[in-house]
Design a protein around this motif. Structure first.
Motif, PDB file in Angstrom:
ATOM      1  N   TYR A 134       0.796  -1.224   0.000  1.00 32.15           N
ATOM      2  CA  TYR A 134       0.000   0.000   0.000  1.00 32.15           C
ATOM      3  C   TYR A 134       0.836   1.284   0.000  1.00 32.15           C
ATOM      4  CZ  TYR A 134      -4.167  -2.794   0.833  1.00 32.15           C
ATOM      5  OH  TYR A 134      -5.196  -3.681   0.698  1.00 32.15           O
ATOM      6  N   THR A 135       2.081   1.195   0.454  1.00 29.20           N
ATOM      7  CA  THR A 135       2.900   2.416   0.505  1.00 29.20           C
ATOM      8  C   THR A 135       3.097   3.054  -0.870  1.00 29.20           C
ATOM      9  OG1 THR A 135       4.062   1.684   2.499  1.00 29.20           O
ATOM     10  CG2 THR A 135       5.141   3.381   1.156  1.00 29.20           C
ATOM     11  N   PRO A 136       3.466   2.289  -1.921  1.00 30.77           N
ATOM     12  CA  PRO A 136       3.582   2.920  -3.239  1.00 30.77           C
ATOM     13  C   PRO A 136       2.268   3.522  -3.715  1.00 30.77           C
ATOM     14  CG  PRO A 136       4.664   0.777  -3.228  1.00 30.77           C
ATOM     15  CD  PRO A 136       3.892   0.881  -1.956  1.00 30.77           C
ATOM     16  N   LEU A 137       1.155   2.849  -3.451  1.00 33.84           N
ATOM     17  CA  LEU A 137      -0.137   3.388  -3.857  1.00 33.84           C
ATOM     18  C   LEU A 137      -0.435   4.694  -3.138  1.00 33.84           C
ATOM     19  CD1 LEU A 137      -2.344   0.154  -3.955  1.00 33.84           C
ATOM     20  CD2 LEU A 137      -1.297   1.377  -5.865  1.00 33.84           C
ATOM     21  N   LEU A 138      -0.063   4.750  -1.852  1.00 34.41           N
ATOM     22  CA  LEU A 138      -0.269   5.958  -1.082  1.00 34.41           C
ATOM     23  C   LEU A 138       0.544   7.120  -1.652  1.00 34.41           C
ATOM     24  CD1 LEU A 138      -1.439   7.403   1.384  1.00 34.41           C
ATOM     25  CD2 LEU A 138       0.529   6.570   2.709  1.00 34.41           C
ATOM     26  N   PHE A 139       1.806   6.835  -2.011  1.00 33.15           N
ATOM     27  CA  PHE A 139       2.652   7.870  -2.587  1.00 33.15           C
ATOM     28  C   PHE A 139       2.099   8.365  -3.929  1.00 33.15           C
ATOM     29  CE2 PHE A 139       6.105   6.566   0.345  1.00 33.15           C
ATOM     30  CZ  PHE A 139       6.514   7.828   0.747  1.00 33.15           C
ATOM     31  N   VAL A 140       1.580   7.441  -4.741  1.00 33.59           N
ATOM     32  CA  VAL A 140       0.995   7.820  -6.027  1.00 33.59           C
ATOM     33  C   VAL A 140      -0.218   8.710  -5.813  1.00 33.59           C
ATOM     34  CG1 VAL A 140      -0.212   6.965  -8.066  1.00 33.59           C
ATOM     35  CG2 VAL A 140       1.860   5.820  -7.282  1.00 33.59           C
ATOM     36  N   CYS A 141      -1.065   8.342  -4.866  1.00 32.97           N
ATOM     37  CA  CYS A 141      -2.254   9.141  -4.573  1.00 32.97           C
ATOM     38  C   CYS A 141      -1.883  10.528  -4.057  1.00 32.97           C
ATOM     39  CB  CYS A 141      -3.137   8.415  -3.556  1.00 32.97           C
ATOM     40  SG  CYS A 141      -3.912   6.905  -4.198  1.00 32.97           S
ATOM     41  N   LEU A 142      -0.895  10.577  -3.175  1.00 31.54           N
ATOM     42  CA  LEU A 142      -0.444  11.861  -2.645  1.00 31.54           C
ATOM     43  C   LEU A 142       0.168  12.732  -3.753  1.00 31.54           C
ATOM     44  CD1 LEU A 142       1.189  10.798   0.758  1.00 31.54           C
ATOM     45  CD2 LEU A 142      -0.931  12.104   0.427  1.00 31.54           C
ATOM     46  N   TYR A 143       0.917  12.077  -4.659  1.00 33.27           N
ATOM     47  CA  TYR A 143       1.533  12.791  -5.793  1.00 33.27           C
ATOM     48  C   TYR A 143       0.447  13.418  -6.667  1.00 33.27           C
ATOM     49  CZ  TYR A 143       4.227  13.475 -10.111  1.00 33.27           C
ATOM     50  OH  TYR A 143       4.807  14.006 -11.228  1.00 33.27           O
ATOM     51  N   LEU A 144      -0.578  12.620  -7.000  1.00 29.94           N
ATOM     52  CA  LEU A 144      -1.670  13.128  -7.834  1.00 29.94           C
ATOM     53  C   LEU A 144      -2.442  14.226  -7.122  1.00 29.94           C
ATOM     54  CD1 LEU A 144      -2.998   9.755  -9.314  1.00 29.94           C
ATOM     55  CD2 LEU A 144      -1.639  11.486 -10.498  1.00 29.94           C
ATOM     56  N   LEU A 145      -2.684  14.040  -5.843  1.00 32.27           N
ATOM     57  CA  LEU A 145      -3.425  15.038  -5.080  1.00 32.27           C
ATOM     58  C   LEU A 145      -2.651  16.340  -4.985  1.00 32.27           C
ATOM     59  CD1 LEU A 145      -5.974  15.521  -3.364  1.00 32.27           C
ATOM     60  CD2 LEU A 145      -4.668  14.753  -1.363  1.00 32.27           C
ATOM     61  N   LEU A 146      -1.352  16.236  -4.780  1.00 30.80           N
ATOM     62  CA  LEU A 146      -0.512  17.424  -4.697  1.00 30.80           C
ATOM     63  C   LEU A 146      -0.545  18.205  -6.005  1.00 30.80           C
ATOM     64  CD1 LEU A 146       1.552  18.921  -2.850  1.00 30.80           C
ATOM     65  CD2 LEU A 146       3.350  17.601  -3.994  1.00 30.80           C
ATOM     66  N   ASN A 147      -0.454  17.487  -7.130  1.00 27.64           N
ATOM     67  CA  ASN A 147      -0.500  18.148  -8.432  1.00 27.64           C
ATOM     68  C   ASN A 147      -1.855  18.782  -8.696  1.00 27.64           C
ATOM     69  OD1 ASN A 147       2.035  17.687 -10.301  1.00 27.64           O
ATOM     70  ND2 ASN A 147       1.789  15.813  -9.095  1.00 27.64           N
ATOM     71  N   LYS A 148      -2.908  18.171  -8.139  1.00 26.56           N
ATOM     72  CA  LYS A 148      -4.262  18.700  -8.336  1.00 26.56           C
ATOM     73  C   LYS A 148      -4.497  19.941  -7.490  1.00 26.56           C
ATOM     74  CE  LYS A 148      -8.680  18.646  -9.492  1.00 26.56           C
ATOM     75  NZ  LYS A 148      -9.135  18.971 -10.858  1.00 26.56           N
ATOM     76  N   ILE A 149      -4.020  19.938  -6.277  1.00 25.20           N
ATOM     77  CA  ILE A 149      -4.323  21.014  -5.324  1.00 25.20           C
ATOM     78  C   ILE A 149      -3.399  22.213  -5.481  1.00 25.20           C
ATOM     79  CG2 ILE A 149      -4.388  21.623  -2.878  1.00 25.20           C
ATOM     80  CD1 ILE A 149      -5.313  18.790  -2.295  1.00 25.20           C
ATOM     81  N   VAL A 150      -2.083  21.941  -5.579  1.00 25.63           N
ATOM     82  CA  VAL A 150      -1.099  23.030  -5.600  1.00 25.63           C
ATOM     83  C   VAL A 150      -1.103  23.719  -6.962  1.00 25.63           C
ATOM     84  CG1 VAL A 150       1.337  23.631  -5.363  1.00 25.63           C
ATOM     85  CG2 VAL A 150       0.341  21.870  -3.893  1.00 25.63           C
ATOM     86  N   LYS A 151      -1.413  25.002  -6.975  1.00 25.97           N
ATOM     87  CA  LYS A 151      -1.465  25.768  -8.212  1.00 25.97           C
ATOM     88  C   LYS A 151      -0.217  26.633  -8.347  1.00 25.97           C
ATOM     89  CE  LYS A 151      -5.565  24.164  -9.054  1.00 25.97           C
ATOM     90  NZ  LYS A 151      -5.751  23.141 -10.109  1.00 25.97           N
ATOM     91  N   THR A 152       0.444  26.524  -9.477  1.00 23.61           N
ATOM     92  CA  THR A 152       1.665  27.311  -9.734  1.00 23.61           C
ATOM     93  C   THR A 152       1.523  27.994 -11.092  1.00 23.61           C
ATOM     94  OG1 THR A 152       2.681  25.286 -10.592  1.00 23.61           O
ATOM     95  CG2 THR A 152       3.190  25.880  -8.323  1.00 23.61           C
ATOM     96  N   PRO A 153       0.732  29.056 -11.168  1.00 26.67           N
ATOM     97  CA  PRO A 153       0.441  29.684 -12.467  1.00 26.67           C
ATOM     98  C   PRO A 153       1.647  30.270 -13.161  1.00 26.67           C
ATOM     99  CG  PRO A 153      -0.364  31.047 -10.654  1.00 26.67           C
ATOM    100  CD  PRO A 153       0.038  29.731 -10.065  1.00 26.67           C
ATOM    101  N   ARG A 154       2.710  30.554 -12.407  1.00 24.76           N
ATOM    102  CA  ARG A 154       3.894  31.162 -13.025  1.00 24.76           C
ATOM    103  C   ARG A 154       5.059  30.177 -13.127  1.00 24.76           C
ATOM    104  NH1 ARG A 154       4.260  36.474 -14.149  1.00 24.76           N
ATOM    105  NH2 ARG A 154       2.459  37.750 -13.622  1.00 24.76           N
ATOM    106  N   ASN A 155       4.755  28.891 -13.091  1.00 23.11           N
ATOM    107  CA  ASN A 155       5.771  27.865 -13.359  1.00 23.11           C
ATOM    108  C   ASN A 155       5.474  27.244 -14.717  1.00 23.11           C
ATOM    109  OD1 ASN A 155       6.663  28.397 -10.801  1.00 23.11           O
ATOM    110  ND2 ASN A 155       6.650  26.278 -10.103  1.00 23.11           N
TER     111      ASN A 155
END
Length: 483
Positions: free
Chosen positions: A10-31
């Motif tokens: 489950y650890t790799p799945l958790l990291f994948v979910c966190l990675y996707l969630l981070l990309n979804k939530i964190v907005k970087t309009p000037r990157n």
């Protein structure tokens, strides 16, 4: 299942979910991530994009291969970070051609995906096309995973370049064309380099694009006699073709410093012809070589000057043509085939008397950046005629267009007759380039390219008070692909 097994599962799945969630939530309009699946140093347009983004306060991740040295402004800009991918291993070149190509694509796909997935969050992935395979598909997949917007800058068509190495009806060319059409349609926004390409993309592939013509950067300017003299003095230490016959101090073959410290052109000096080439099939250097052989046979009188030809560039055919030049007994023509540093190249263009462009375009729809750079320096050009070159070179106004070596030879004779005193056409063409020199890359870029990325990032344009911006309706009509 044991606790240890559960953790390992489950650890790799958790990291994948966190990675996707981070990309979804964190907005970087000037990157922004700019992808060049090639030598970054030999991709001037994408370097210009990077510098312009940085000037407007964006954080730029520039992805590509090592090779030629990029512009100093790219290397020293704290807003731009270079991310170099590992090039395919050399053993691939020893494999059968088709197998080697497949292995290379797999390698590039893995390296590109890995690099893009590990970058900080970005609002958009901006790719150069070509190369199309595997850049388009991998960039699109990563953009979906990372909730970024894919934007393509169309410089040419990848399948037409491949057709030059194989043949137009080859199965790999057919697949490449299909791939490029399908994957090109996945981009949310598109830019291209000519109006002809814009029309072709829409009519054949139903892809809407905005034309962003290449314009010279501020690096390419008319330069002073002092700058020319300093360049010739410095280069003469490595390339004797620039040195004066008697190697006198403060004298070169083209310039001399007077006793009062002023610099003047040398009387009876040779004309300086400048060209740059990738030494590939889409630039037939043989055209220029044949024309120069004809010029070399002209009588040794004051009517036609001697020529010094500076041909800058790297590529697979350079060794072949270097040998051809060495085997011919030249009388009026001398050659220098350097690889000029990014800082010296604009100075050489600004010092030359006439430019020659051999770019034919595999698609007939792109324009040579080298002519843009030459025009930025006020250098008139003789260019190979092809489908859309008229968008840049206006025949007998800012330069001349030719079809074959005989026509180029005739043009060189006409332009250099009585040089330097009677070169009236060269002077007229330089004067006609003054209007072209007024519009520079960044000023055009702010009006055409920047608004798209403000829209992607959700940045309020009104707060920046940038005159000349396109309206939102213009984005939707001209750039946004129908979803």
């Amino acid at each position: 299942m044991s606790l240890t097994s559960d953790i390992l599962f489950y650890t790799p799945l958790l990291f994948v979910c966190l990675y996707l969630l981070l990309n979804k939530i964190v907005k970087t309009p000037r990157n922004i991530c700019i992808v060049v699946l090639g030598d970054i140093g030999r991709s001037p347009r994408m370097q210009y994009h990077a510098m312009s983004f940085a000037m407007e306060g964006f954080r730029v991740y520039l992805v590509g291969y090592r090779g030629s040295k990029p512009h100093e402004q790219v290397l020293k800009n704290e807003q731009i970070t270079l991310h170099h991918m590992q090039e395919p291993p050399l053993f691939i070149t020893k494999l059968p051609k088709l197998l080697g190509y497949a292995v290379k694509v797999i390698w590039q796909s893995v390296m590109l995906a890995w690099t893009l997935l590990l970058l900080p969050n970005m609002s958009s992935i901006f790719i150069q096309n070509p190369p199309s395979i595997p850049t388009m598909l991998i960039s699109y997949i990563v953009s979906r995973i990372r909730f970024s917007t894919l934007v393509i800058d169309w410089h040419n068509y990848g399948y037409t370049i491949l057709a030059m190495a194989l043949r137009p009806g080859h199965p790999l060319v057919t697949f490449s064309k299909w791939y490029e059409k399908k994957c090109g349609g996945l981009a949310y926004y598109n830019f291209c380099v000519t109006n002809a390409m814009k029309e072709d993309l829409l009519s054949h592939w139903n892809i809407r694009a905005i034309t962003a013509h290449d314009k010279p950067s501020e690096l390419f300017q008319t330069i002073s006699l002092e700058q020319q003299h300093n360049l010739f003095c410095r280069l003469s230490k490595e390339y004797p073709v620039f040195a004066s016959q008697d190697n006198a101090i403060d004298h070169t073959k083209f310039t001399q410093k007077n006793t009062d410290g002023t610099v003047a052109k040398v009387d009876g000096r040779p004309a300086l012809l400048m060209s740059s080439t990738s030494w590939t099939e889409d630039e037939d250097f043989g055209l220029l070589l044949d024309a120069l052989k004809k010029y070399d046979q002209l009588p040794s009188t004051d009517t036609f000057p001697d020529l010094v030809c500076v041909i800058s560039g790297k590529g697979p055919q350079k060794i072949f043509y270097t040998q051809q030049i060495a085997d011919y007994h030249w009388k009026k023509v001398k050659f220098c085939l350097p690889w000029l540093a990014a800082e010296d190249y604009p100075l050489m263009l600004g010092s030359a008397d006439i430019g020659v462009c051999l770019h034919k375009s595999s698609s007939g729809l792109d324009l040579p950046m080298k002519v843009v750079d030459m025009f930025g320096c006020g250098l008139p050009v003789c260019a190979v005629n092809f489908q859309c070159i008229g968008e840049l070179v206006h025949h007998d106004e800012n330069g001349l267009l030719f079809h074959d070596s005989e026509e180029l030879f005739t043009q060189l004779k006409d332009l250099l007759f009585g040089f330097p005193k009677l070169a009236s056409k060269l002077k007229l063409y330089r004067e006609n380039l003054a209007s072209f020199q007024k519009l520079r890359w960044h000023s055009q870029w702010r009006k055409i390219v920047l608004p798209i990325f403000y829209k992607i990032g959700g940045i309020q344009m009104s707060a920046f008070d940038l005159p000349g911006f396109l309206e939102d309706n213009d984005f939707d009509e001209e750039a946004k692909k129908e979803q």
